[in-house]
Design a protein around this motif. Structure first.
Motif, PDB file in Angstrom:
ATOM      1  N   SER A  92     -49.783 -50.007 -38.489  1.00  0.00           N
ATOM      2  CA  SER A  92     -50.770 -49.195 -38.952  1.00  0.00           C
ATOM      3  C   SER A  92     -51.135 -48.235 -37.727  1.00  0.00           C
ATOM      4  O   SER A  92     -51.473 -46.862 -38.244  1.00  0.00           O
ATOM      5  N   LEU A  93     -51.119 -48.496 -36.287  1.00  0.00           N
ATOM      6  CA  LEU A  93     -51.133 -47.447 -35.431  1.00  0.00           C
ATOM      7  C   LEU A  93     -49.904 -46.351 -35.587  1.00  0.00           C
ATOM      8  O   LEU A  93     -50.324 -45.178 -35.369  1.00  0.00           O
ATOM      9  N   PHE A  94     -48.975 -47.011 -35.863  1.00  0.00           N
ATOM     10  CA  PHE A  94     -47.624 -46.203 -35.772  1.00  0.00           C
ATOM     11  C   PHE A  94     -48.140 -45.290 -37.245  1.00  0.00           C
ATOM     12  O   PHE A  94     -47.725 -43.811 -36.960  1.00  0.00           O
ATOM     13  N   MET A  95     -48.549 -45.502 -38.171  1.00  0.00           N
ATOM     14  CA  MET A  95     -48.807 -44.841 -39.312  1.00  0.00           C
ATOM     15  C   MET A  95     -49.639 -43.647 -39.253  1.00  0.00           C
ATOM     16  O   MET A  95     -49.407 -42.576 -39.235  1.00  0.00           O
ATOM     17  N   ILE A  96     -50.708 -44.046 -38.786  1.00  0.00           N
ATOM     18  CA  ILE A  96     -51.778 -43.135 -38.498  1.00  0.00           C
ATOM     19  C   ILE A  96     -51.927 -42.196 -37.328  1.00  0.00           C
ATOM     20  O   ILE A  96     -52.151 -40.773 -37.348  1.00  0.00           O
ATOM     21  N   ILE A  97     -51.376 -42.459 -36.197  1.00  0.00           N
ATOM     22  CA  ILE A  97     -51.236 -41.639 -35.094  1.00  0.00           C
ATOM     23  C   ILE A  97     -50.209 -40.714 -35.433  1.00  0.00           C
ATOM     24  O   ILE A  97     -50.474 -39.484 -35.003  1.00  0.00           O
ATOM     25  N   ILE A 152     -59.449 -41.000 -43.091  1.00  0.00           N
ATOM     26  CA  ILE A 152     -58.572 -40.608 -41.937  1.00  0.00           C
ATOM     27  C   ILE A 152     -57.258 -40.303 -42.599  1.00  0.00           C
ATOM     28  O   ILE A 152     -56.756 -39.308 -42.826  1.00  0.00           O
ATOM     29  N   TYR A 153     -56.669 -41.483 -43.148  1.00  0.00           N
ATOM     30  CA  TYR A 153     -55.322 -41.379 -43.699  1.00  0.00           C
ATOM     31  C   TYR A 153     -55.244 -40.636 -45.053  1.00  0.00           C
ATOM     32  O   TYR A 153     -54.242 -39.978 -45.192  1.00  0.00           O
ATOM     33  N   THR A 154     -56.201 -40.771 -45.547  1.00  0.00           N
ATOM     34  CA  THR A 154     -56.327 -39.944 -46.978  1.00  0.00           C
ATOM     35  C   THR A 154     -56.266 -38.389 -46.867  1.00  0.00           C
ATOM     36  O   THR A 154     -55.599 -37.705 -47.313  1.00  0.00           O
ATOM     37  N   PHE A 155     -57.209 -37.938 -45.896  1.00  0.00           N
ATOM     38  CA  PHE A 155     -57.036 -36.487 -45.582  1.00  0.00           C
ATOM     39  C   PHE A 155     -55.713 -36.229 -44.999  1.00  0.00           C
ATOM     40  O   PHE A 155     -55.074 -34.814 -45.196  1.00  0.00           O
ATOM     41  N   VAL A 156     -55.090 -36.853 -44.085  1.00  0.00           N
ATOM     42  CA  VAL A 156     -53.846 -36.724 -43.687  1.00  0.00           C
ATOM     43  C   VAL A 156     -52.844 -36.445 -44.547  1.00  0.00           C
ATOM     44  O   VAL A 156     -52.145 -35.564 -44.509  1.00  0.00           O
TER      45      VAL A 156
END
Length: 489
Positions: free
Chosen positions: A189-194, A281-285
């Protein structure tokens, strides 16, 4: 993209993930609760990251970005309604956790079967979940295959990508069961979002910053900032997409099973809060990624190709592209390994355990471990066939799983609900959803999930009124929840 760079990125990701998985091993997982639920001792931070990784599959940076590319800002509304639906956890989560602790439930289908005092209910729901989730897993595998094939310009084959994802999912599931999956999910999940956040910020900067970014959209493509915009997000289409996703947090077993795992209700609250922050955060990304792809590579016939096309373009430095690629693969693998554990536990506990009488917990654990690679193989075969049927079943998955929602709500709040009603409201609407999806039919413009949910509600209510309810268990189950919720206030 340089193939050696791709392999280096994959190698580093795999090495770190496997290392974390082995670190997560504490004690021996000798029973179903320890192996499939992490011994019900998950802390809030790990639970939040693991829940996020399981929920947000490769759909976000591929599917949601593609949906934004195709229909504009309506995709944001669609995903925000899903995020609002996660608030159901605040309501149902403590109830799942309380009865899970008392009765020792391993799977959501076991809980429903026991509440309605019917082994047939547990078996039917478990089989239904397998029917809809195995093809969904296959689509996740196919996503990894297509991604690696696309970014490497065909130098890495589709089958190679699929096999890598299958092996990783099995390894993460086997090392320490849910504990290793939860810890590797946290890393993923950290890989994904960062990674995705860094690249989206880079893309927006390249497109003139936030001001220049929105000016380009507003000047050249104003329809992308309005609903229904270019016409894709009509009202009925929007409703058909959002209703099944609103109930995702309680209808999808790989997600609702997580509600049995936190060490305490406090940990569950931390899990929910962490997930909501991550999800927003992930939605807007993902939405900004879709818009960026639209501005950089307009005119794609297939919007789902937006992400691979942008990753392989000169707009993004290769190192950043590899980071995003790893994030998407991590998202897919984190969803697949969770589904493997959930479906294998449901088969062992709810199918095998109810068909073969007097099976011990240890035997069920052996069956569960044995079935993990079997489910992975089925998903792999589906992915390799690359049939349209897989796409149809993946679209139908959330719609097919939603039919169990009336039974779940009834389990907690309606003592009059019966086993016959659960069977009728699960099997018949589930079959209807499959038929409508196979025929690509939308009677009166309504999507299959809406028809499935409407029919499920009607059948659950009316069949319950004309059949006998398990009154003693219903009273015990619901009254125990009420008493404990009052004590926790």
């Amino acid at each position: 993209m340089n193939v050696s760079l791709i392999w280096w990125g994959l190698g580093i990701y795999i090495a770190v993930s496997v290392f974390i998985a082995f670190l997560s091993r504490t004690g021996k997982q000798t029973n179903m609760g320890a192996y499939f639920l992490g011994d019900r001792k998950m802390g809030g931070f790990v639970s939040a990251l693991s829940y996020s990784a399981t929920t947000y599959s490769a759909f976000m940076l591929v599917g949601l970005a593609g949906l934004t590319y195709r229909g504009g800002v309506g995709a944001l509304g669609f995903e925000l309604i899903y995020l609002m639906g996660v608030s159901l956890i605040a309501f149902f989560g403590p109830r799942f956790w309380i009865v899970g602790k008392k009765y020792g439930y391993i799977t959501p289908s076991e809980m429903i079967g026991d509440r309605y005092q019917s082994k047939a209910v547990a078996i039917a729901i478990a089989i239904s979940n397998c029917l809809f989730l195995i093809p969904y897993s296959a689509v996740q595998l196919a996503g990894v295959g297509y991604l690696l094939q696309g970014v490497s310009n065909q130098q890495i084959s589709f089958s190679t990508g699929v096999i890598i994802a299958v092996i990783l999912a099995i390894v993460f599931a086997y090392i320490a069961g849910m504990r290793s999956v939860a810890w590797t999910d946290s890393l993923q999940s950290l890989f994904m979002i960062i990674g995705s956040t860094l690249v989206v910020l880079f893309l927006i900067h390249e497109l003139g910053g936030f001001t220049g970014f929105f000016q380009q959209l507003e000047t050249s493509h104003p329809e992308m900032l309005a609903v229904p915009g270019n016409g894709y997000f009509s009202f009925l289409t929007f409703i058909g997409l959002t209703i099944p996703w609103f109930f995702f947090s309680i209808s999808n077993p790989q997600v609702s099973q997580r509600l049995f795992m936190p060490a305490s209700l406090k940990s569950m609250r931390h899990m929910l809060l962490g997930f909501m922050i991550f999800g927003l955060i992930y939605t807007f990304v993902s939405i900004f990624w879709g818009y960026s792809a639209f501005l950089l590579e307009p005119g794609l016939d297939n919007p789902d190709l937006a992400t691979p096309v942008v990753l392989s373009s000169s707009a993004i430095p290769p190192v950043l592209a590899v980071i995003v690629m790893v994030g998407i693969i991590a998202a897919a693998v984190s969803t697949i390994d969770s589904i493997l554990l959930t479906l294998s536990s449901m088969f062992a506990k709810d199918v095998y355990g109810n068909i073969r009488k007097n099976t011990t917990d240890r035997v069920q654990l052996k069956i569960g471990k044995f079935i993990i690679p079997v489910i992975a193989l089925l998903a792999y075969l589906f992915a390799e066939l690359q049939l349209d049927l897989i796409a149809v079943l993946s679209v139908a998955s959330s719609a097919g799983l939603i039919v169990v929602v009336p039974a779940i709500i009834g389990a907690f709040f309606w003592k009059r609900g019966t086993a016959a009603a659960v069977l009728a409201s699960t099997i018949i609407p589930g079959a209807l959803v499959l038929i409508l999806e196979l025929l690509q039919a939308k009677p009166f413009g309504l999507a299959s999930g809406l028809w499935g949910l409407i029919l499920s509600i009607l059948l659950f209510i009316f069949v319950s009124l004309f059949t006998n309810a398990p009154t003693q268990k219903a009273n015990e189950f619901i009254d125990y929840i009420k008493k404990n919720l009052q004590n926790k206030k």
